[in-house]
Design a protein around this motif. Structure first.
Motif, PDB file in Angstrom:
ATOM      1  N   THR A  11     -16.753 -14.106  22.171  1.00 27.36           N
ATOM      2  CA  THR A  11     -16.754 -14.631  20.811  1.00 27.36           C
ATOM      3  C   THR A  11     -17.724 -13.785  19.998  1.00 27.36           C
ATOM      4  O   THR A  11     -18.919 -14.076  19.930  1.00 27.36           O
ATOM      5  CB  THR A  11     -17.172 -16.112  20.803  1.00 27.36           C
ATOM      6  OG1 THR A  11     -16.292 -16.849  21.655  1.00 27.36           O
ATOM      7  CG2 THR A  11     -17.111 -16.690  19.396  1.00 27.36           C
ATOM      8  N   ALA A  12     -17.203 -12.725  19.403  1.00 27.64           N
ATOM      9  CA  ALA A  12     -18.054 -11.743  18.722  1.00 27.64           C
ATOM     10  C   ALA A  12     -18.096 -11.942  17.219  1.00 27.64           C
ATOM     11  O   ALA A  12     -19.096 -11.628  16.576  1.00 27.64           O
ATOM     12  CB  ALA A  12     -17.552 -10.325  19.031  1.00 27.64           C
ATOM     13  N   ARG A  13     -16.985 -12.425  16.634  1.00 28.94           N
ATOM     14  CA  ARG A  13     -16.869 -12.615  15.194  1.00 28.94           C
ATOM     15  C   ARG A  13     -17.261 -11.330  14.440  1.00 28.94           C
ATOM     16  O   ARG A  13     -17.970 -11.367  13.442  1.00 28.94           O
ATOM     17  CB  ARG A  13     -17.718 -13.791  14.715  1.00 28.94           C
ATOM     18  CG  ARG A  13     -17.308 -15.129  15.299  1.00 28.94           C
ATOM     19  CD  ARG A  13     -15.870 -15.512  14.915  1.00 28.94           C
ATOM     20  NE  ARG A  13     -15.567 -16.897  15.262  1.00 28.94           N
ATOM     21  CZ  ARG A  13     -14.969 -17.277  16.389  1.00 28.94           C
ATOM     22  NH1 ARG A  13     -14.640 -16.368  17.285  1.00 28.94           N
ATOM     23  NH2 ARG A  13     -14.705 -18.547  16.618  1.00 28.94           N
ATOM     24  N   ALA A  14     -16.811 -10.201  14.944  1.00 33.07           N
ATOM     25  CA  ALA A  14     -17.085  -8.919  14.299  1.00 33.07           C
ATOM     26  C   ALA A  14     -16.384  -8.843  12.953  1.00 33.07           C
ATOM     27  O   ALA A  14     -15.314  -9.427  12.758  1.00 33.07           O
ATOM     28  CB  ALA A  14     -16.625  -7.766  15.184  1.00 33.07           C
ATOM     29  N   VAL A 234      -4.963 -13.259  16.818  1.00 34.88           N
ATOM     30  CA  VAL A 234      -5.617 -12.808  15.592  1.00 34.88           C
ATOM     31  C   VAL A 234      -4.664 -11.923  14.801  1.00 34.88           C
ATOM     32  O   VAL A 234      -3.850 -11.196  15.371  1.00 34.88           O
ATOM     33  CB  VAL A 234      -6.930 -12.051  15.891  1.00 34.88           C
ATOM     34  CG1 VAL A 234      -7.983 -13.013  16.405  1.00 34.88           C
ATOM     35  CG2 VAL A 234      -6.711 -10.914  16.876  1.00 34.88           C
ATOM     36  N   GLN A 235      -4.802 -11.985  13.503  1.00 33.50           N
ATOM     37  CA  GLN A 235      -3.897 -11.238  12.617  1.00 33.50           C
ATOM     38  C   GLN A 235      -4.090  -9.732  12.723  1.00 33.50           C
ATOM     39  O   GLN A 235      -3.128  -8.972  12.651  1.00 33.50           O
ATOM     40  CB  GLN A 235      -4.129 -11.687  11.169  1.00 33.50           C
ATOM     41  CG  GLN A 235      -3.244 -11.006  10.138  1.00 33.50           C
ATOM     42  CD  GLN A 235      -3.441 -11.599   8.747  1.00 33.50           C
ATOM     43  OE1 GLN A 235      -3.824 -12.759   8.619  1.00 33.50           O
ATOM     44  NE2 GLN A 235      -3.166 -10.828   7.725  1.00 33.50           N
ATOM     45  N   ASN A 269     -10.178 -16.846  15.721  1.00 31.42           N
ATOM     46  CA  ASN A 269     -10.831 -15.938  16.666  1.00 31.42           C
ATOM     47  C   ASN A 269     -10.924 -14.515  16.130  1.00 31.42           C
ATOM     48  O   ASN A 269     -11.255 -13.592  16.892  1.00 31.42           O
ATOM     49  CB  ASN A 269     -10.078 -15.927  17.998  1.00 31.42           C
ATOM     50  CG  ASN A 269     -10.152 -17.257  18.713  1.00 31.42           C
ATOM     51  OD1 ASN A 269     -11.196 -17.898  18.749  1.00 31.42           O
ATOM     52  ND2 ASN A 269      -9.038 -17.692  19.277  1.00 31.42           N
ATOM     53  N   ALA A 270     -10.656 -14.347  14.846  1.00 34.28           N
ATOM     54  CA  ALA A 270     -10.715 -13.013  14.250  1.00 34.28           C
ATOM     55  C   ALA A 270     -12.078 -12.378  14.477  1.00 34.28           C
ATOM     56  O   ALA A 270     -13.110 -13.005  14.264  1.00 34.28           O
ATOM     57  CB  ALA A 270     -10.430 -13.100  12.747  1.00 34.28           C
ATOM     58  N   GLY A 271     -12.070 -11.128  14.930  1.00 29.83           N
ATOM     59  CA  GLY A 271     -13.307 -10.412  15.217  1.00 29.83           C
ATOM     60  C   GLY A 271     -13.757 -10.509  16.653  1.00 29.83           C
ATOM     61  O   GLY A 271     -14.743  -9.869  17.038  1.00 29.83           O
TER      62      GLY A 271
END
Length: 295
Positions: A11-14, A234-235, A269-271
């Motif tokens: 879970t980075a959320r970059a 994720v998109q 979960n994007a990033g």
């Protein structure tokens, strides 16, 4: 292969995760968060992830010896010592057009570093090759977002993505000189509207491409025919790299930048960093072979 087979391993959320690079010697994955100025080091065995704040946009990395990475910053190449965090710039470029920066990069089997640029102006980006003697060569022009690259297993073909054109090109490649010639369109996703981003090659010569705005990773055979599509949650998946003890795991970076609140809610979960098992074996990571500059 279904979405359920894809694991969210970090879970980075970059903001803009990119350029995963597998370090086989240490069984770890390096990757970058471009806009947060971070080079990450992920250990799949423990799930631990640490990062280095490099103080500038960082778009690409390559292994460069013990405890050392070559990193591409906004307009500079530098070495990063992964023990101390020390950064030593060694090459700076003046781009011919403003609002241009380095983008994705990768090393060939001879240890030369191939690095593209991204420009806000159509057709003003380029592809460069940085050689072991310290020289930089312009290899292709007329690009807009020079992105994922790679070589066929027999090294006769070089592949290059221009995301803005929705295309992956193929070139004839000469190993000894590093020359490329005879560009042709191998994969054209214009009608679908998705943008091919980072890519990886397996030992069968198939191309695995992360599809920005496509919610998936697509696999194409050497003739450009799509043979598999793997959904991710994720998109905007951004890049891929084979890893694991036998190079059969595919790691996928992703981005949250530019997404609306609604889009983020659809793909919360994007990033993050993802991984799934394949029936393919990836090509090993090629390092930058210049050993003359030590930190």
């Amino acid at each position: 292969m279904s979405q359920s087979s894809v694991q969210n391993v970090l879970t980075a959320r970059a903001r803009l995760g990119e350029c995963p690079v597998w370090d086989a010697a240490h069984q770890q994955l390096f990757w970058v968060d471009v806009y947060n100025h971070r080079v990450h080091q992920f250990d799949p065995a423990t799930g631990n992830d640490r990062y280095f704040d490099v103080g500038d946009l960082v778009s690409a990395i390559a292994l460069a010896g013990n405890d050392r990475l070559l990193i591409a910053l906004r307009d500079r190449l530098a070495f990063l010592n992964t023990q101390t965090g020390e950064i030593v710039p060694f090459y700076q470029i003046e781009f011919p057009h403003p609002n241009t920066r380095f983008n994705d990069g990768k090393c060939d089997s001879q240890g030369r570093f191939w690095i593209g640029s991204i420009s806000e102006a159509l057709g003003q980006a380029a592809l460069y090759r940085y050689d072991l003697d310290g020289s930089l060569h312009v290899m292709e022009t007329g690009l807009t977002i020079s992105n994922g690259s790679g070589w066929s297993p027999d090294e006769s073909t070089f592949y290059l993505t221009d995301s803005a054109q929705h295309k992956i090109y193929a070139y004839d490649f000469e190993v000894e000189t590093g020359a490329i010639r005879d560009r042709r369109v191998l994969i054209n996703l214009t009608d679908e509207g998705v943008e091919p981003d980072g890519l990886a090659i397996d030992k069968q010569g198939n191309l695995w491409s992360a599809l920005w705005n496509g919610w998936c990773v697509a696999c194409f055979n050497p003739t450009g025919q799509e043979i598999l599509r793997v959904s991710v949650s994720v998109q905007c998946p951004t890049s891929v790299a084979f890893g694991g003890t036998d190079l059969t795991d595919l790691y996928v970076t992703s981005a949250s930048v530019g997404l609306s609140q609604t889009e983020i809610q659809q793909g919360f979960n994007a990033g993050d960093l993802f991984r799934f098992s394949t029936h393919s074996i990836g090509m090993p990571t090629q390092p930058f072979l210049d050993s003359s500059r030590d930190l």
